[in-house]
Design an enzyme around this catalytic site. Structure first.
Site, PDB file in Angstrom:
ATOM      1  N   ARG A  68      78.427  -3.972   0.765  1.00 51.23           N
ATOM      2  CA  ARG A  68      77.857  -2.863   1.551  1.00 51.23           C
ATOM      3  C   ARG A  68      78.926  -2.276   2.472  1.00 51.23           C
ATOM      4  O   ARG A  68      78.861  -1.118   2.855  1.00 51.23           O
ATOM      5  CB  ARG A  68      76.635  -3.334   2.357  1.00 51.23           C
ATOM      6  CG  ARG A  68      76.075  -2.282   3.298  1.00 51.23           C
ATOM      7  CD  ARG A  68      74.613  -2.515   3.667  1.00 51.23           C
ATOM      8  NE  ARG A  68      74.321  -3.865   4.086  1.00 51.23           N
ATOM      9  CZ  ARG A  68      74.644  -4.395   5.282  1.00 51.23           C
ATOM     10  NH1 ARG A  68      75.285  -3.671   6.169  1.00 51.23           N
ATOM     11  NH2 ARG A  68      74.350  -5.640   5.566  1.00 51.23           N
ATOM     12  N   TYR A 121      70.897  23.477   0.883  1.00 50.91           N
ATOM     13  CA  TYR A 121      70.326  22.641  -0.180  1.00 50.91           C
ATOM     14  C   TYR A 121      68.993  22.074   0.336  1.00 50.91           C
ATOM     15  O   TYR A 121      68.887  21.698   1.507  1.00 50.91           O
ATOM     16  CB  TYR A 121      71.302  21.515  -0.507  1.00 50.91           C
ATOM     17  CG  TYR A 121      70.749  20.528  -1.496  1.00 50.91           C
ATOM     18  CD1 TYR A 121      70.651  20.850  -2.834  1.00 50.91           C
ATOM     19  CD2 TYR A 121      70.288  19.290  -1.076  1.00 50.91           C
ATOM     20  CE1 TYR A 121      70.117  19.960  -3.742  1.00 50.91           C
ATOM     21  CE2 TYR A 121      69.753  18.392  -1.981  1.00 50.91           C
ATOM     22  CZ  TYR A 121      69.663  18.723  -3.308  1.00 50.91           C
ATOM     23  OH  TYR A 121      69.128  17.840  -4.200  1.00 50.91           O
ATOM     24  N   ASP A 204      79.649  21.390   3.191  1.00 49.65           N
ATOM     25  CA  ASP A 204      79.160  20.871   1.912  1.00 49.65           C
ATOM     26  C   ASP A 204      79.836  21.706   0.820  1.00 49.65           C
ATOM     27  O   ASP A 204      79.525  22.879   0.626  1.00 49.65           O
ATOM     28  CB  ASP A 204      77.625  20.994   1.835  1.00 49.65           C
ATOM     29  CG  ASP A 204      77.059  20.481   0.506  1.00 49.65           C
ATOM     30  OD1 ASP A 204      77.803  20.417  -0.484  1.00 49.65           O
ATOM     31  OD2 ASP A 204      75.853  20.172   0.464  1.00 49.65           O
ATOM     32  N   LYS A 229      77.273  15.921  -8.907  1.00 47.44           N
ATOM     33  CA  LYS A 229      77.527  17.194  -9.578  1.00 47.44           C
ATOM     34  C   LYS A 229      78.910  17.169 -10.256  1.00 47.44           C
ATOM     35  O   LYS A 229      79.115  16.356 -11.129  1.00 47.44           O
ATOM     36  CB  LYS A 229      77.373  18.335  -8.574  1.00 47.44           C
ATOM     37  CG  LYS A 229      76.100  18.210  -7.687  1.00 47.44           C
ATOM     38  CD  LYS A 229      74.805  18.268  -8.488  1.00 47.44           C
ATOM     39  CE  LYS A 229      73.581  17.814  -7.676  1.00 47.44           C
ATOM     40  NZ  LYS A 229      73.356  18.519  -6.427  1.00 47.44           N
TER      41      LYS A 229
HETATM   42  C1  LIG Z   1      72.693  18.146  -5.208  1.00 47.30           C
HETATM   43  C2  LIG Z   1      73.170  18.627  -3.905  1.00 47.30           C
HETATM   44  C3  LIG Z   1      73.055  17.840  -2.747  1.00 47.30           C
HETATM   45  C4  LIG Z   1      72.370  16.490  -2.748  1.00 47.30           C
HETATM   46  O1  LIG Z   1      73.038  15.558  -3.534  1.00 47.30           O
HETATM   47  P1  LIG Z   1      72.324  14.277  -4.226  1.00 47.30           P
HETATM   48  O2  LIG Z   1      73.452  13.604  -4.911  1.00 47.30           O
HETATM   49  O3  LIG Z   1      71.259  14.797  -5.134  1.00 47.30           O
HETATM   50  O4  LIG Z   1      71.739  13.466  -3.108  1.00 47.30           O
HETATM   51  C5  LIG Z   1      73.570  18.344  -1.575  1.00 47.30           C
HETATM   52  N1  LIG Z   1      74.150  19.565  -1.520  1.00 47.30           N
HETATM   53  C6  LIG Z   1      74.259  20.344  -2.602  1.00 47.30           C
HETATM   54  C7  LIG Z   1      74.923  21.671  -2.470  1.00 47.30           C
HETATM   55  C8  LIG Z   1      73.781  19.904  -3.823  1.00 47.30           C
HETATM   56  O5  LIG Z   1      73.889  20.700  -4.899  1.00 47.30           O
END
Ligand SMILES: *Cc1c(COP(=O)(O)O)cnc(C)c1O
Length: 428
Positions: A68, A121, A204, A229
């Site tokens: 962890r 998001y 982000d 992603k």
């Molecule tokens: C998918 C996504 C998230 C969240 O990510 P997870 O891996 O699903 O928790 C946050 N920001 C953006 C822009 C995303 O496309």
């Protein structure tokens, strides 16, 4: 000419791993273990002192304690991830949402103000609107196209500008591809920073990074990713990451240890493999997206195509932000289909190769309907203000042969307006 330093795509094949550690294995094995044997009790004591941030251990490497806290595969992955954004340090997480929530909770305290860009998001939107205010954090949102002075006026009008602690930006905005100026966000953060308190700029970068946009080079302090992603890239894992300077990442990792939001050895191992093809995959997807966007523009069933590669002088500030901060056009296309929600659904229901699913950045192309799926929670008037209209479809372009994708889009668009399908559906 010999380059000064190797490129990240070269480093991804072996950086930070030595085959002699593991019987000569070319690839870093998976360290599927929860805990680690200390060489001696004294070593264990000193590992804990380091992990707890006790003075006198600043220059020692972190010893392996418990997965962890740390794990060899996760550490190697973090050392590779930081190369893409030229960051001092990186931290991986069990999801993009755990990267976001852990990072925000590491720095925000009751009474602090969070300034953020809209739209966010969905999960982040919930965290910012429902969770943070319950802990006494004041949140103030701004929209794309707002000028720096307008944003500052809004902040001042809240009466709590002096408590600004973080500026949080998501750009390009999902699903509208609206751009927010990262340099402007960082300028606002600097303006409200004092000797006692640094206002952090957090971005982000899931949509564009780490190939097409580098927020840390534009003045941001922390860059966040949903590694689910493009970084993972095969739609087979959930993970997240953060990167920035060592002191910020140390604070983030301490919070991660307490919240238990670290990734796991198997996911880290999959990500190490994914990073080897990151640039290849993103380049291929970007090239496909260009062909598809240009094709969609001329299609009679398509009202509007929203694609970064189509920005030009006629788009004013959006084009100048694009030129300053993006190194590519990305592979996300949104487009409006004739016939509103009905037209969009008919199109989505008739795709064959392109799958009807949320998420993005994978090798396969995915299409979805933001208004009723990823952004279903956004109030109707807000949806329209942001441009999330009923006919809007979002497409994440993958690495398939582009002719096959276009053939699929063409046959599905044909159905949208064909008499027989309308009759058939009406009868159902
Ligand atoms: C998918 C996504 C998230 C969240 O990510 P997870 O891996 O699903 O928790 C946050 N920001 C953006 C822009 C995303 O496309």
């Amino acid at each position: 000419m010999i380059p000064e330093k190797i490129a990240p795509e070269t480093a991804m094949m072996g950086f930070g791993y030595f085959p002699e550690w593991s019987e000569g294995a070319v690839k870093c094995p998976m360290f599927q273990t929860s805990t680690f044997v200390f060489p001696s009790a004294e070593a264990g004591k000193s590992y804990f002192e380091k992990a707890l941030g006790r003075p006198g251990h600043e220059n020692e490497p972190m010893g392996l304690i418990y997965s962890r806290i740390n794990n060899p595969g996760i550490e190697i992955l973090e050392n590779r991830l930081r190369l893409w954004d030229e960051a001092e340090a990186a931290a991986v997480f069990s999801s993009g949402m755990s990267a976001i929530s852990t990072t925000l909770l590491a720095f925000l305290r009751p009474g602090d103000v969070l300034l953020y860009s809209n739209p966010l998001y969905g999960g982040t939107h919930k965290f910012v609107h429902q969770i943070l205010p319950a802990f006494g954090v004041e949140v103030i949102g701004f929209r794309p196209h707002m000028e720096r002075d307008e944003i500052i006026d809004m902040l001042q009008a809240s009466g709590h500008a002096a408590r600004l602690r973080m500026v949080y930006v998501e750009t390009p905005a999902n699903p509208t591809n609206d751009l927010i100026d990262i340099r402007m966000a960082a300028d606002i953060a600097r303006q409200f920073s004092t000797a006692e308190k640094q206002v952090l700029t957090v971005v982000d970068n899931t949509y564009m990074g780490p190939i097409w946009q580098h927020p840390l080079q534009l003045g941001a302090d922390i860059v966040l990713y949903s590694a689910t992603k493009y970084l993972g890239g095969h739609s087979d894992l959930i993970a997240g990451s953060a990167a920035g300077n060592t002191s910020l990442m140390t604070a983030v990792k301490r919070m991660r240890t307490v919240m238990g939001t670290n990734s796991d050895p198997h996911t880290a191992w999959l990500l190490l493999r994914s990073l080897e093809t990151l640039r290849l995959r993103m380049n291929a997807a970007e090239a496909n997206a260009r062909v598809i966007a240009d094709w969609l523009v001329q299609h009679p069933e398509v009202i509007k195509v929203i694609y970064l590669g189509h920005l030009d002088e006629s788009h004013g500030d959006q084009y100048s932000i694009f030129k300053r901060q993006c190194k590519g056009n990305g592979a996300m296309i949104s487009f409006i289909i004739k016939g509103g929600e009905k037209g969009a659904f008919r199109f989505l229901n008739h795709l064959h190769h392109i799958k009807l699913a949320v998420s993005l950045g994978g090798t396969e192309s995915l299409a979805e309907h933001p208004g009723t799926m990823t952004h279903a929670d956004v109030p109707d008037e807000e949806k329209l203000a942001l441009g999330i209209v009923p006919g809007l479809v979002r497409l994440s372009v993958g690495v398939e042969r582009v002719e096959d994708l276009i053939a699929d889009l063409e046959q599905a668009l044909e159905v949208v307006n064909s008499e027989w399908s309308m009759v058939k559906e009406e009868k159902r």
